[in-house]
Design an enzyme around this catalytic site. Sequence first.
Site, PDB file in Angstrom:
ATOM      1  N   ASP A  96       0.870  -1.176   0.000  1.00  0.00           N
ATOM      2  CA  ASP A  96       0.000   0.000   0.000  1.00  0.00           C
ATOM      3  C   ASP A  96       0.908   1.227   0.000  1.00  0.00           C
ATOM      4  O   ASP A  96       2.124   1.089   0.002  1.00  0.00           O
ATOM      5  CB  ASP A  96      -0.894  -0.040   1.250  1.00  0.00           C
TER       6      ASP A  96
ATOM      7  N   ASP B  91     -10.590  -1.244   2.494  1.00  0.00           N
ATOM      8  CA  ASP B  91      -9.385  -0.990   1.717  1.00  0.00           C
ATOM      9  C   ASP B  91      -8.317  -1.974   2.185  1.00  0.00           C
ATOM     10  O   ASP B  91      -7.655  -1.774   3.200  1.00  0.00           O
ATOM     11  CB  ASP B  91      -8.928   0.454   1.923  1.00  0.00           C
ATOM     12  N   ALA B  92      -8.203  -3.066   1.459  1.00  0.00           N
ATOM     13  CA  ALA B  92      -7.367  -4.171   1.919  1.00  0.00           C
ATOM     14  C   ALA B  92      -6.371  -4.589   0.841  1.00  0.00           C
ATOM     15  O   ALA B  92      -5.409  -5.284   1.110  1.00  0.00           O
ATOM     16  CB  ALA B  92      -8.252  -5.356   2.296  1.00  0.00           C
ATOM     17  N   LYS B  93      -6.610  -4.170  -0.395  1.00  0.00           N
ATOM     18  CA  LYS B  93      -5.707  -4.464  -1.518  1.00  0.00           C
ATOM     19  C   LYS B  93      -5.336  -5.945  -1.567  1.00  0.00           C
ATOM     20  O   LYS B  93      -4.172  -6.300  -1.666  1.00  0.00           O
ATOM     21  CB  LYS B  93      -4.489  -3.541  -1.463  1.00  0.00           C
ATOM     22  N   ARG B  94      -6.345  -6.779  -1.534  1.00  0.00           N
ATOM     23  CA  ARG B  94      -6.149  -8.215  -1.566  1.00  0.00           C
ATOM     24  C   ARG B  94      -5.964  -8.719  -2.995  1.00  0.00           C
ATOM     25  O   ARG B  94      -6.084  -7.947  -3.952  1.00  0.00           O
ATOM     26  CB  ARG B  94      -7.340  -8.920  -0.899  1.00  0.00           C
TER      27      ARG B  94
END
Lengths: 276, 276
Positions: A96, B91-94
């Site tokens: 991130d 919002d974890a951007k997995r």
Amino acid sequence: MNKEQLIKNIKAKKSFLCVGLDPDTSKMPESLKGDLFEFNKRIIDATADYAVAFKPNLAFYESQGLAGYKAFEDTINYIRSHYPDIFIIADAKRGDIGNTSKMYAHSFFEVMDVDALTVAPYMGEDSVTPFLGYDGKWVILLALTSNKGSQDFQFTTDNNGTPLFEKVLTKSQEWGNAGNMMYVVGATQGKMFENVRAIVPHHFLLVPGVGAQGGSLQEVAKYGITKECGLLVNSSRGIIHASKGADFDTVARAKARELQEEMAEILQNYGIIDAK
Amino acid sequence: MNKEQLIKNIKAKKSFLCVGLDPDTSKMPESLKGDLFEFNKRIIDATADYAVAFKPNLAFYESQGLAGYKAFEDTINYIRSHYPDIFIIADAKRGDIGNTSKMYAHSFFEVMDVDALTVAPYMGEDSVTPFLGYDGKWVILLALTSNKGSQDFQFTTDNNGTPLFEKVLTKSQEWGNAGNMMYVVGATQGKMFENVRAIVPHHFLLVPGVGAQGGSLQEVAKYGITKECGLLVNSSRGIIHASKGADFDTVARAKARELQEEMAEILQNYGIIDAK
């Protein structure tokens, strides 16, 4: 854990096996009632003789909500206190903006004290470097993954004919080194290991995809092994869910041992450990 | 929440503001003793009049261990029960291999019931599609991020001169559509919004980077707005940590209102809502 210690453990155990702790409640014996930690404890005790690393994937814990998250923490603590020579990888594929990656680094390397974290490269330098400031801790950067979708972007070539995964390998060496960075390269990628090794001859590679996903251990060794081994080969489902019955831990132990014996032979054949 | 409902809420509130719930304990008033949920509750109550979406970033919760994870769940439940018209973005951007992404989808869309999840594209199709099978749920795919590291790989051009972020936009349209997929495009990317809109004219864009990161709301609107608005503009630190004092919620409300008023004017200027 630093690189020298990891290599020492590999030679002592004659193994470069990483056991993926991805417990799927639908594949557990009913008697465990979906208790992730109890399942993991039994898998860990059964396979620790043959493995140098354990790799819990966060997805399998988050899917159980708060109880799952607790099971994840309990699993880390259990390995730490019972098997201090095990390398622990949190497979979380984080990444991130800088101030957020810094938070993730704090959480995995200070709050939880794992040895390594998998990180996705898409957001570039400032998404990766916050993980690199910890002594004895590692970033394992996605380079060439084992899944079908790896074809979508990772092989996209630039003006010079360089595929994206090679650019990730090259660029990221400006950020870290073979003492704090590894790369994920899928066992299903076959001869691509030669291209990877041409760029990162000394880095450890974390290799998923042997077993359930169809990759071959012999082929991985042929194209990917170094004189320090340089490989951590992961198997998850092929070990931990080889049996759905009450004997799951015994069967897991046998499966792990099978892989370890194949690895011992490979380590001997490549002159990394002495022949028996 | 489906697209029609989201647009309806934007018009009703005259706002396309998303408040980033990224609570940093070092920037909270001491009286809260680092209680993330208590902090969030006060921020939510103070700003919900001016926001159509809230976006908690998992990193800020995981960094507090089990208590943080519980605060995350409590926050989702609090928004759901008190502000049912709010769009919630985890919002974890997995993003992981298919069977693992499926686990993440279960955890965010069934266990936790958020509306949308940010997903990283590096692993391709099978890492993204498991999130697309849920009615009224959304994937928000990283395309062009707001950070400096976005320069490292996202602009890499292929043989045809197409940069990677454009390839992500194009390719991912084979997987989802404007009713179940949005894209992250950083406010710091300026005129690049034109390139994005040439490929995805109707998709919603989640736009971070206004405020602390230096992006301009007017510029984002100029190049990115559509006749349905098509934008969710996020501000985190610039709202929730505008004051470190006991008045943090009052100040957050004022900051959110300021943005909302600027947004109302934009919505009028572009004919999306009627002038006063």
